[in-house]
Scaffold this motif. Sequence first.
Motif, PDB file in Angstrom:
ATOM      1  N   LYS A   6       5.856 -10.767  -7.342  1.00  9.23           N
ATOM      2  CA  LYS A   6       7.244 -11.208  -7.546  1.00  9.23           C
ATOM      3  C   LYS A   6       7.491 -12.547  -6.857  1.00  9.23           C
ATOM      4  O   LYS A   6       8.261 -13.369  -7.346  1.00  9.23           O
ATOM      5  CB  LYS A   6       8.203 -10.152  -7.006  1.00  9.23           C
ATOM      6  N   LEU A   7       6.814 -12.759  -5.743  1.00  8.83           N
ATOM      7  CA  LEU A   7       6.951 -14.019  -5.015  1.00  8.83           C
ATOM      8  C   LEU A   7       6.037 -15.109  -5.571  1.00  8.83           C
ATOM      9  O   LEU A   7       6.060 -16.243  -5.098  1.00  8.83           O
ATOM     10  CB  LEU A   7       6.648 -13.809  -3.526  1.00  8.83           C
ATOM     11  N   GLY A   8       5.225 -14.760  -6.566  1.00  4.94           N
ATOM     12  CA  GLY A   8       4.339 -15.734  -7.190  1.00  4.94           C
ATOM     13  C   GLY A   8       3.145 -16.115  -6.336  1.00  4.94           C
ATOM     14  O   GLY A   8       2.628 -17.225  -6.454  1.00  4.94           O
ATOM     15  N   LEU A   9       2.722 -15.211  -5.476  1.00  4.12           N
ATOM     16  CA  LEU A   9       1.595 -15.484  -4.585  1.00  4.12           C
ATOM     17  C   LEU A   9       0.316 -14.840  -5.100  1.00  4.12           C
ATOM     18  O   LEU A   9       0.346 -13.727  -5.612  1.00  4.12           O
ATOM     19  CB  LEU A   9       1.875 -14.935  -3.178  1.00  4.12           C
ATOM     20  N   THR A  10      -0.794 -15.534  -4.925  1.00  2.32           N
ATOM     21  CA  THR A  10      -2.096 -14.927  -5.175  1.00  2.32           C
ATOM     22  C   THR A  10      -2.487 -14.138  -3.925  1.00  2.32           C
ATOM     23  O   THR A  10      -1.882 -14.297  -2.852  1.00  2.32           O
ATOM     24  CB  THR A  10      -3.170 -15.999  -5.446  1.00  2.32           C
ATOM     25  N   GLN A  11      -3.514 -13.323  -4.049  1.00  2.00           N
ATOM     26  CA  GLN A  11      -4.006 -12.614  -2.865  1.00  2.00           C
ATOM     27  C   GLN A  11      -4.454 -13.609  -1.802  1.00  2.00           C
ATOM     28  O   GLN A  11      -4.216 -13.398  -0.610  1.00  2.00           O
ATOM     29  CB  GLN A  11      -5.158 -11.687  -3.237  1.00  2.00           C
ATOM     30  N   GLU A  12      -5.068 -14.678  -2.225  1.00  2.00           N
ATOM     31  CA  GLU A  12      -5.538 -15.696  -1.293  1.00  2.00           C
ATOM     32  C   GLU A  12      -4.378 -16.362  -0.555  1.00  2.00           C
ATOM     33  O   GLU A  12      -4.439 -16.582   0.655  1.00  2.00           O
ATOM     34  CB  GLU A  12      -6.371 -16.763  -2.033  1.00  2.00           C
ATOM     35  N   GLN A  13      -3.314 -16.668  -1.292  1.00  2.00           N
ATOM     36  CA  GLN A  13      -2.149 -17.307  -0.668  1.00  2.00           C
ATOM     37  C   GLN A  13      -1.473 -16.364   0.320  1.00  2.00           C
ATOM     38  O   GLN A  13      -1.063 -16.794   1.398  1.00  2.00           O
ATOM     39  CB  GLN A  13      -1.156 -17.747  -1.741  1.00  2.00           C
ATOM     40  N   LEU A  14      -1.356 -15.085  -0.053  1.00  2.00           N
ATOM     41  CA  LEU A  14      -0.758 -14.118   0.867  1.00  2.00           C
ATOM     42  C   LEU A  14      -1.626 -13.965   2.104  1.00  2.00           C
ATOM     43  O   LEU A  14      -1.101 -13.906   3.222  1.00  2.00           O
ATOM     44  CB  LEU A  14      -0.555 -12.762   0.183  1.00  2.00           C
ATOM     45  N   ALA A  15      -2.929 -13.901   1.924  1.00  2.00           N
ATOM     46  CA  ALA A  15      -3.836 -13.772   3.062  1.00  2.00           C
ATOM     47  C   ALA A  15      -3.665 -14.949   4.021  1.00  2.00           C
ATOM     48  O   ALA A  15      -3.562 -14.765   5.237  1.00  2.00           O
ATOM     49  CB  ALA A  15      -5.278 -13.674   2.572  1.00  2.00           C
ATOM     50  N   GLU A  16      -3.596 -16.148   3.464  1.00  2.00           N
ATOM     51  CA  GLU A  16      -3.428 -17.343   4.298  1.00  2.00           C
ATOM     52  C   GLU A  16      -2.080 -17.316   5.017  1.00  2.00           C
ATOM     53  O   GLU A  16      -1.998 -17.578   6.216  1.00  2.00           O
ATOM     54  CB  GLU A  16      -3.540 -18.593   3.437  1.00  2.00           C
ATOM     55  N   LYS A  17      -1.037 -16.973   4.289  1.00  2.00           N
ATOM     56  CA  LYS A  17       0.319 -16.949   4.858  1.00  2.00           C
ATOM     57  C   LYS A  17       0.448 -15.895   5.950  1.00  2.00           C
ATOM     58  O   LYS A  17       1.187 -16.074   6.910  1.00  2.00           O
ATOM     59  CB  LYS A  17       1.314 -16.670   3.725  1.00  2.00           C
ATOM     60  N   SER A  18      -0.269 -14.777   5.806  1.00  7.23           N
ATOM     61  CA  SER A  18      -0.160 -13.692   6.780  1.00  7.23           C
ATOM     62  C   SER A  18      -1.291 -13.702   7.804  1.00  7.23           C
ATOM     63  O   SER A  18      -1.364 -12.821   8.667  1.00  7.23           O
ATOM     64  CB  SER A  18      -0.094 -12.339   6.075  1.00  7.23           C
ATOM     65  N   GLU A  19      -2.177 -14.682   7.699  1.00  6.83           N
ATOM     66  CA  GLU A  19      -3.285 -14.847   8.651  1.00  6.83           C
ATOM     67  C   GLU A  19      -4.198 -13.624   8.708  1.00  6.83           C
ATOM     68  O   GLU A  19      -4.581 -13.150   9.774  1.00  6.83           O
ATOM     69  CB  GLU A  19      -2.749 -15.203  10.043  1.00  6.83           C
ATOM     70  N   VAL A  20      -4.519 -13.084   7.523  1.00  5.80           N
ATOM     71  CA  VAL A  20      -5.511 -12.025   7.388  1.00  5.80           C
ATOM     72  C   VAL A  20      -6.517 -12.495   6.341  1.00  5.80           C
ATOM     73  O   VAL A  20      -6.317 -13.525   5.700  1.00  5.80           O
ATOM     74  CB  VAL A  20      -4.884 -10.661   6.973  1.00  5.80           C
ATOM     75  N   THR A  21      -7.574 -11.724   6.144  1.00  5.13           N
ATOM     76  CA  THR A  21      -8.565 -12.119   5.142  1.00  5.13           C
ATOM     77  C   THR A  21      -8.098 -11.717   3.748  1.00  5.13           C
ATOM     78  O   THR A  21      -7.307 -10.785   3.588  1.00  5.13           O
ATOM     79  CB  THR A  21      -9.923 -11.459   5.411  1.00  5.13           C
ATOM     80  N   THR A  22      -8.610 -12.429   2.755  1.00  2.00           N
ATOM     81  CA  THR A  22      -8.321 -12.069   1.365  1.00  2.00           C
ATOM     82  C   THR A  22      -8.822 -10.662   1.085  1.00  2.00           C
ATOM     83  O   THR A  22      -8.185  -9.897   0.359  1.00  2.00           O
ATOM     84  CB  THR A  22      -8.981 -13.081   0.406  1.00  2.00           C
TER      85      THR A  22
END
Length: 97
Positions: A6-22
């Motif tokens: 819904k936020l238009g994020l890829t798994q990679e983008q969410l991982a980067e934003k949340s500082e966890v691994t993909t």
Amino acid sequence: MERRKKLGLTQEQLAEKSEVTTQCVSYAEAGKRGMRPENLMKIAAALGVSTDYLLTGDIIDKDKLLLSEKLDKLTPAEVRLVEGIIDECIALYHRDV
């Protein structure tokens, strides 16, 4: 996954934003592994929701507070617009009930 998309994020983008691994995001979405509490909290913060929402789908007071914080960033006219949208949604979804 639903909130991320819904936020238009890829798994990679969410991982980067949340500082966890993909891989952490991928496994969590697939239900393949449990998540460490600190990673769950990071992902929830990155998605702007409570950990309760991620775990259960329930809206709790913290989710309402997060929404309130977003409303604080709007002008009065924008808040009235959002209020109108909410009123329309309530009317639409409760008309058949």
